[in-house]
Write a protein that holds these residues in place. Structure first.
Motif, PDB file in Angstrom:
ATOM      1  N   CYS A  46       0.828  -1.209   0.000  1.00 29.61           N
ATOM      2  CA  CYS A  46       0.000   0.000   0.000  1.00 29.61           C
ATOM      3  C   CYS A  46       0.860   1.256   0.000  1.00 29.61           C
ATOM      4  CB  CYS A  46      -0.955   0.016   1.190  1.00 29.61           C
ATOM      5  SG  CYS A  46      -0.115   0.319   2.749  1.00 29.61           S
ATOM      6  N   GLY A  47       2.152   1.102   0.075  1.00 27.25           N
ATOM      7  CA  GLY A  47       3.036   2.259  -0.053  1.00 27.25           C
ATOM      8  C   GLY A  47       3.354   2.946   1.263  1.00 27.25           C
ATOM      9  N   LYS A  48       3.015   2.301   2.389  1.00 23.70           N
ATOM     10  CA  LYS A  48       3.260   2.982   3.666  1.00 23.70           C
ATOM     11  C   LYS A  48       4.759   3.150   3.948  1.00 23.70           C
ATOM     12  CE  LYS A  48       2.216  -1.288   6.282  1.00 23.70           C
ATOM     13  NZ  LYS A  48       2.260  -2.237   5.149  1.00 23.70           N
ATOM     14  N   PRO A 214      -3.689  -0.528  -1.302  1.00 24.15           N
ATOM     15  CA  PRO A 214      -2.750  -0.733  -2.405  1.00 24.15           C
ATOM     16  C   PRO A 214      -3.334  -0.545  -3.804  1.00 24.15           C
ATOM     17  CG  PRO A 214      -3.512  -2.846  -1.584  1.00 24.15           C
ATOM     18  CD  PRO A 214      -4.267  -1.790  -0.813  1.00 24.15           C
ATOM     19  N   GLY A 217      -1.010   2.754  -4.330  1.00 25.98           N
ATOM     20  CA  GLY A 217      -0.941   3.104  -2.914  1.00 25.98           C
ATOM     21  C   GLY A 217      -1.559   4.477  -2.677  1.00 25.98           C
TER      22      GLY A 217
END
Lengths: 259, 301
Positions: A46-48, A214, A217
């Motif tokens: 999800c790009g966290k 995601p 993201g």
């Protein structure tokens, strides 16, 4: 009026891979105030972590504006504005704990006396006093991670970026470290950005929870937590805690339905 | 070569392979005695024929193991020769193996030191500078495909005509062989830190040289020691090969060459074993240092 420490607007980041471009972050807008404890939660991909790395100037955004302490991430990194804690403790086996913790201070050119003073202080903060002469392999995983947090605290950065620091530890150790982390945050008044997979962890720690999703993201929900600042571990059985957890869960689910 | 393997295995702290190694040695010694009989027998038969006597089996065997100039000297003859030319000879005598061994030892150490230095410098250049990596790497690899026996006389002649005789050409040849494993090992070692460790350094705004000295160099230590063990063996080979075309200077290579010229197989074999013992000892010394250093650094291979 609280001051803004981190501001992200219209952030886009695309990685070029062999299988074509991957849209890691899309249209991310976020404001973090001084003294906030912000958790980033979401499923893998999800790009966290990427978002945290952008704040730390470890990854470069494709588009959008990011300021940290009012300047670009690069300038913030070069002025040592943040301490970064990785998922693995990353201690050097050939250095003892004191020498590992003072490594950033050596790099930044602090005097020997100042190094000693600061190492003593941060080891006390993470309750590792007396372990100065031990080597990493003599410490448990939880203690190693505490040493790694101490190392990120030595140079008094106002911001602490933490990428799943307790992800590899068992739950009992994790609970204990979460409690310690909250105490540390309260006593130092740092701004903390904390990436996690765990809903209870995010709700327990945070003043603000950023729920992410995601492909691509993005942020699906930002929850301001109204839990009291005094948080014993039992608070996790309270109604408020359950409500916030519920909202996080809904956010995560909503993100998936969009797929 | 056998002695190198043996020293490596039995040298330090690995008790478990004493028995198999001993068995192999015994086996080799038996075969060796057998071949001594086989190869030296024709000369004994000739001698007996000339003197019109017949040899008993026992006489044949004892004679073939005690010739002055055997085709293949028996193991005890080689040991005796080594004993006679080390313990029972003055170190300053040109007939002393210690005298020749020391010459080879110094050539090896100088060549090894230069080769290691050159290897580390080249590795730094390759790791930190893309242009160096692209331009130098193919030449480094090419350099090792040229037979050293072919290039050694040219180095001796070229340096000799420039006025550099004596030790220098040999040291250069020794360096030429030993820098290569160091380059290869150190390039790998300097690149061995994980991405996380490099990122971590970046979050502290560490300079390239700080990353080198505080992270890359310590991380490359295990690779360095592996390279040093290969490098010192290569240095010794280089020193011996370098002595052959130099002529006159002495050294184990020179001793073996003169033995070959005058048909003195005992000189060849005793020189050969001395070289193997020297190589084995040098590798064993590095192994001991490696063990101590890596243990202190809590780094294991």
């Amino acid at each position: 009026m609280q001051s803004e420490v981190i501001k992200v607007s219209n952030l886009d980041l695309t990685f070029e891979t062999n299988d074509g471009p991957v849209h890691a972050l899309k249209n991310v807008d976020l404001k973090i105030n001084k003294g906030d404890f912000v958790s980033f939660i979401g499923p893998s991909g999800c790009g966290k972590t990427t978002l945290l790395r952008v704040l730390a100037d470890l990854d470069e955004p494709t588009d959008g504006d990011v300021t940290v302490n009012g300047v670009s991430p690069r300038q913030a990194r070069e002025s040592r504005a943040y301490g970064y804690v990785f998922q693995a403790a990353g201690l050097y086996p050939w250095r003892n704990i004191a020498a590992n913790v003072r490594l950033p201070l050596e790099i930044m050119g602090y005097s020997k006396e100042e190094q000693l003073k600061r190492v003593t202080k941060v080891l006390d903060l993470v309750e590792l006093t007396g372990f100065e002469k031990k080597f990493p392999w003599q410490l448990s995983g939880g203690m190693q991670q505490r040493a790694s947090i101490a190392r990120a605290l030595t140079f008094d950065a106002d911001i602490l970026l933490m990428d799943e620091p307790f992800g590899a530890l068992d739950e009992i150790v994790r609970d204990h470290l979460n409690e310690q982390l909250l105490n540390l945050w309260k006593s130092t008044n740092k701004t903390i950005c904390f990436v996690t997979h765990s809903i209870p962890e995010a709700v327990y720690l945070s003043t603000k929870i950023v729920v992410m999703s995601p492909r691509p993201g993005r942020i699906v929900d930002i929850i301001e937590s109204n839990l009291p600042s005094e948080r014993p571990l039992e608070i996790r059985d309270s109604k408020k805690f359950t409500e916030i957890s519920q909202r996080v869960r809904e956010g995560l689910r909503a993100g998936h339905i969009d797929d | 070569m056998l002695a190198i393997l043996m020293t490596k295995k039995t040298g330090i702290g690995s008790e478990s392979n004493v028995l198999p190694v001993t068995c192999v040695i015994i086996f080799i010694v038996i075969i060796w005695y057998g071949f001594s009989i086989l190869l030296n027998a024709p000369w004994e038969f000739d001698k007996a024929k000339r003197n019109s006597i017949t040899l008993s089996a026992t006489e044949l065997v004892t004679n073939t193991w005690a010739q002055k100039r055997p085709k293949l000297p028996a193991p005890h003859q080689v040991v005796g020769e080594i004993w006679a030319t080390t313990v029972n000879k003055k170190v300053t005598s040109k007939r002393s193996l210690v005298y020749h061994g020391l010459i080879t030892f110094y050539e090896t150490i100088y060549g090894f030191a230069l080769g290691t230095g050159l290897g580390i410098l080249l590795a730094l250049g390759i790791v930190f500078n893309r242009a160096t990596a692209m331009s130098v790497m193919p030449w480094i690899i090419t350099s090792q495909t040229i037979p050293i026996l072919a290039i050694a006389p040219m180095i001796v002649v070229a340096l000799g005509s420039l006025g550099f005789g004596g030790l220098l050409p040999i040291v250069i040849i020794s360096m030429y062989l030993s820098f290569f494993p160091v380059v290869v090992g150190m390039v790998k070692g300097l690149k061995s830190p994980e991405q996380l460790e490099i990122d971590q350094m970046k979050t502290w705004s560490a300079s390239k040289s700080q990353i080198l000295f505080k992270l890359r160099a310590p991380r490359s230590t295990p690779y360095l020691f592996t390279s040093l063990k290969l490098g010192i063996a290569a240095s010794l080979v280089g020193a011996i090969v370098g002595e052959l075309p130099s002529g006159g200077g002495g050294g184990l290579g020179f001793r073996m060459l003169s033995g070959s010229t005058f048909g003195n197989t005992l000189h060849i074999w005793s020189g050969l074993f001395s070289a193997a013992i020297l190589a084995g000892s040098l590798i064993a010394i590095i192994s001991v240092i490696q063990r101590i250093v890596l243990k202190r650094m809590a780094l294991e291979l």
